[in-house]
Enzyme design. Structure first.
Site, short mmCIF file in Angstrom:
data_model
loop_
_atom_site.label_atom_id
_atom_site.label_comp_id
_atom_site.label_asym_id
_atom_site.label_seq_id
_atom_site.Cartn_x
_atom_site.Cartn_y
_atom_site.Cartn_z
N GLU A 313 61.10 -54.20 100.48
CA GLU A 313 61.29 -55.29 101.45
C GLU A 313 62.08 -56.44 100.86
O GLU A 313 61.69 -57.61 100.98
CB GLU A 313 59.91 -55.76 101.97
CG GLU A 313 59.15 -54.65 102.66
CD GLU A 313 57.84 -55.10 103.30
OE1 GLU A 313 57.22 -56.05 102.80
OE2 GLU A 313 57.45 -54.47 104.31
N ASP A 387 51.23 -48.93 106.42
CA ASP A 387 51.01 -50.34 106.11
C ASP A 387 49.73 -50.88 106.73
O ASP A 387 49.80 -51.63 107.70
CB ASP A 387 52.22 -51.15 106.60
CG ASP A 387 52.22 -52.57 106.06
OD1 ASP A 387 51.36 -52.88 105.22
OD2 ASP A 387 53.08 -53.35 106.49
N GLU A 415 45.61 -58.29 108.86
CA GLU A 415 46.95 -58.46 109.42
C GLU A 415 47.13 -57.67 110.72
O GLU A 415 47.70 -58.17 111.69
CB GLU A 415 48.00 -58.01 108.38
CG GLU A 415 49.42 -58.06 108.89
CD GLU A 415 50.44 -57.65 107.83
OE1 GLU A 415 50.04 -57.35 106.68
OE2 GLU A 415 51.63 -57.64 108.15
O1 GCW Z 1 51.85 -55.53 105.33
C1 GCW Z 1 53.14 -55.90 104.98
C2 GCW Z 1 53.23 -57.34 105.35
C3 GCW Z 1 54.09 -58.14 104.42
C4 GCW Z 1 53.69 -57.83 102.99
C5 GCW Z 1 53.94 -56.35 102.73
C6 GCW Z 1 53.51 -55.91 101.34
C7 GCW Z 1 53.55 -59.28 101.12
O2 GCW Z 1 53.66 -57.48 106.67
O3 GCW Z 1 53.90 -59.50 104.75
O4 GCW Z 1 54.34 -58.63 102.07
O5 GCW Z 1 53.22 -55.59 103.64
O6 GCW Z 1 52.43 -55.35 101.24
O7 GCW Z 1 54.22 -56.12 100.40
#
Ligand code: GCW
Length: 722
Positions: A313, A387, A415
């Site tokens: 990312e 995720d 989240e």
């Molecule tokens: O779950 C996702 C989130 C990001 C996060 C990423 C990760 C810290 O939306 O905000 O970044 O995973 O785990 O690196």
């Protein structure tokens, strides 16, 4: 004369009455460490007898914490001032220590039992010695003593008997760590409980009482490490100005057995070291990290090490220089090793330029690296391959890298499960992954055994939980968010504990021991995560949330910079059906699992419906286990999710007058939000999927209130946590 006597009596009564009330509102600040007077007279008698005189000999910082906690806890629970003595006891009572700090414990002949429990374990025993009866907390280290102390307090808080105690406890997992996604400006990525609890501006000079209460709470559930900063890292934290602040926190946490870790931004040598490159094989880069690590240890002699998010990312990493994740991790590990530090290298990677199913990418990247990592590297793997969705099958890396210690990464902050306002007790979700059988070495090769290191005999092991803590007075926004912090710690200590058992402990300590509260609250908690799954992403659907804020529904999200950041990529709904074909005819992500797992999940007939649409594209009219068509079943599940929230509301309402007003009202109002949101999810998702299924919502179910167009226009502004 008489009048003033009566007045005096009345005043005395008032004072007595008031002294029985908590001195502060039930604002949730005390978490599960509420040491209020126990209401059970018989037990109180037994406790006073078993504990008698309380002796802790020694004055180290950790033993001072132990003493303070015992004085506060026992005085509160037993209702009369308890003072801990440092003189050897001769008449029985509670004795707390190690064979080094306590001559009595040395004398008890516990050598073999102590040998078996390791450095962090403890014994809690009822013992006779020279004709006297003792309750003994014994351990090899002061940290073990600390954990035993909190265990004893938990027994009192949950009203267990202290007679004939024979408890042996040691943690299954060695590193039990919170990951704070906290930024230096005090915003918290995916944090929903206010701002960061780390007040960097006032550090190092001001040590907020909250830091100590944070440490107490963590120690009480066995957490022994904290990564202070966001994995989307800022190299500033590695500069002297910030290291002084980190040191202040490390000093505050040390007596509680908590080590401090930091996130290392891979490009730090460029950003703060003024080098031209961060190539892990470049000698100047390696020298820079070595001196940086040496410098850190001058501030914090027991610094834990680094967590790293690299080439994920947008974060920099070794691949920027055509090096592997192992090259990057090993460079850091090499300089940390002589100091006793470790590297937790995250496996949460997926690449823009790889058109492959995102589910497969971490495995594709990391599996070939098995056996190439230094001994002090752990690869930190999220529970599922995408995720932190409300439900994910276990990550295929579990079982695929036997030569590498794999850490579990759970997300405590919700989240994708309603964030700070939905009640979702996560222990059942954590357990689902920990108990999942990878079949890596035949039946019984659970993810839990991989993570605790026992399956492959790793000397280090770990579990990380992305924290839900903020500076909200009650720490976690939702009062029930505290249960997820609690459950994470308890499962990191022992992943074989049950979700029910953990819930019960937490309820008794947080609310009440009264069965009239414990039973209904437990029932709410136990069904809550499944409720969220149902109103958000039933039957294996995933990644349907709104763009960026991730709070409400957005199954229509498409045409974004990356396909795998859209919802349509994951649900693949069309006029024929819905779901992601991950079998041989599709992405074949299934091939990353053991043959036994493939056989079960690969066949829609044997694939549990909970993950059906994760692995299969299924026709709208296909029959499901209930006898309904897939479309009808989806309608039923979405509606069932809403019904479950309504059932929780009903249960909670029945507790009016039993639960204190503050927390009662807050939970009640949050449940109203949850019910509204559950309908929002149900209606938006069903209306959207209906554009493909072209089938009616079964007559007997509630109809959506809005139109799809209306739902698609909802755009929460300034949602927290982004
Ligand atoms: O779950 C996702 C989130 C990001 C996060 C990423 C990760 C810290 O939306 O905000 O970044 O995973 O785990 O690196």
């Amino acid at each position: 004369m008489n009048l003033s006597k009566n007045l005096f009596r009345f005043a005395l009564l008032v004072v007595l009455f008031l002294s029985q009330l908590p001195s502060h509102a039930e604002d949730g600040y005390r978490l599960w460490q509420r040491y209020d007077l126990l209401q059970n007279k018989d037990l109180l008698k037994q406790y006073r007898k078993s504990l008698g005189e309380v002796v802790v000999q020694g004055t180290s910082p950790t033993l001072t914490v132990v003493k303070d906690e015992l004085e506060m806890g026992l005085s509160g629970l037993l209702g009369s001032k308890v003072t801990v003595s440092d003189q050897a006891s001769k008449k029985g009572g509670l004795v707390v220590g190690t064979p080094t700090t306590s001559p009595l414990i040395k004398d008890l002949g516990l050598d073999q039992r102590l040998k078996d429990i390791g450095q962090e374990g403890f014994l809690l025993l009822s013992q006779k010695h020279k004709g006297n009866a003792y309750t003994v907390i014994a351990a090899n280290s002061e940290k073990g003593v600390l954990y035993g102390t909190f265990h004893l307090l938990r027994l009192l808080q949950t009203q267990q008997s202290l007679e004939a105690l024979n408890v042996t406890s040691s943690p299954k997992t060695k590193l039990r760590i919170l990951n704070h996604w906290d930024n230096l400006d005090r915003t918290v990525e995916r944090g929903y409980a206010g701002f960061s609890i780390w007040d960097w501006h006032k550090l190092p000079d001001y040590i907020d009482q909250r830091y100590l209460d944070y440490a107490r709470a963590n120690a009480s559930i066995g957490i022994n490490g904290t990564v202070l900063t966001n994995v989307n890292a800022n190299s500033l934290v590695l500069t002297p100005e910030y290291l002084a602040k980190v040191k202040a926190l490390a000093d505050a946490f040390r007596p509680y057995g908590i080590k401090v870790y930091l996130t290392a931004r891979f490009s730090s040598p460029i950003e703060i070291g003024k080098l031209k490159t961060a190539d892990p094989l470049d000698p100047a880069v390696r020298a820079w990290w070595k001196s940086k690590v040496d410098e850190i240890y001058t501030y914090i002699p027991d610094f834990g090490g680094f967590t790293v998010k690299a080439n994920s990312e947008g974060q920099p990493g070794p691949q920027n220089y055509k090096r592997s994740h192992a090259d990057g991790a090993n460079m850091l590990a090499e300089v940390l090793a002589p100091k006793g530090g470790i590297v937790m290298w995250r496996a949460f990677v997926y690449d823009n330029n790889v058109p492959d199913d995102r589910h497969k990418q971490a495995y594709t990247e990391f599996k070939p690296l098995d056996g190439t990592f230094q001994g002090n590297v752990l690869v930190q793997v999220k529970n599922g391959a995408i995720d932190f969705q409300p439900r994910e099958p276990f990550h295929p890396l579990f079982g695929a890298m036997p030569k590498t210690p794999l850490m579990m990464e759970f997300q405590i902050t919700q989240e994708y499960l309603g964030q700070g306002t939905h009640l979702a007790y996560l222990a059942p979700m954590f357990k689902e992954t920990l108990a999942a059988d990878t079949y890596a070495k035949g039946k019984g090769s659970t993810a839990g055994k991989i993570v605790d290191g026992s399956l492959d005999n790793h000397p280090i092991s770990g579990m990380a939980g992305v924290s839900n803590i903020g500076n909200d007075r009650n720490w976690t926004s939702h009062p029930f968010g505290q249960a997820n912090w609690y459950a994470f710690g308890r499962l990191a200590w022992d992943h074989e504990l049950t979700s029910e058992g953990i819930a019960e402990e937490w309820i008794k300590m947080t609310f009440s021991n009264a069965p009239s509260q414990v039973a209904p609250i437990k029932q709410m908690m136990m069904g809550s995560r499944e409720a969220v799954v149902n109103y958000m992403t039933p039957m294996g659907l995933h990644h349907l949330m709104g763009w960026s804020h991730h709070y409400g529904p957005g199954p229509w999200i498409k045409d974004k910079p990356r396909a795998d950041w859209t919802s349509v990529y994951y649900h693949r709904a069309d006029e024929k059906g819905i779901g992601f074909d991950r079998t041989k005819t599709g992405s074949n992500a299934l091939s990353q699992y053991a043959p036994e797992v493939q056989a079960m999940w690969g066949n829609p007939a044997t694939c549990p419906e909970e993950v059906l649409l994760w692995f299969h594209h299924v026709a709208w009219d296909a029959k499901t286990k209930s006898g309904r068509t897939l479309w009808d079943e989806l309608c039923y599940r979405y509606s069932g999710g809403v019904d479950s929230v309504r059932a929780m509301q009903k249960t909670w309402n029945s507790l009016a007058g039993q639960v204190d007003k503050e927390r009662y009202e807050q939970v009640k109002q949050y449940l109203d939000i949850q019910e509204k949101d559950a309908r929002w999810w149900r209606d938006a998702c069903l209306l959207y999927f209906q554009t493909f299924s072209k089938r009616p919502i079964p007559q007997e179910l509630e109809k959506p209130q809005g139109t799809l167009e209306e739902y698609m226009k909802i755009e929460p502004k300034f949602a927290p946590g982004i």
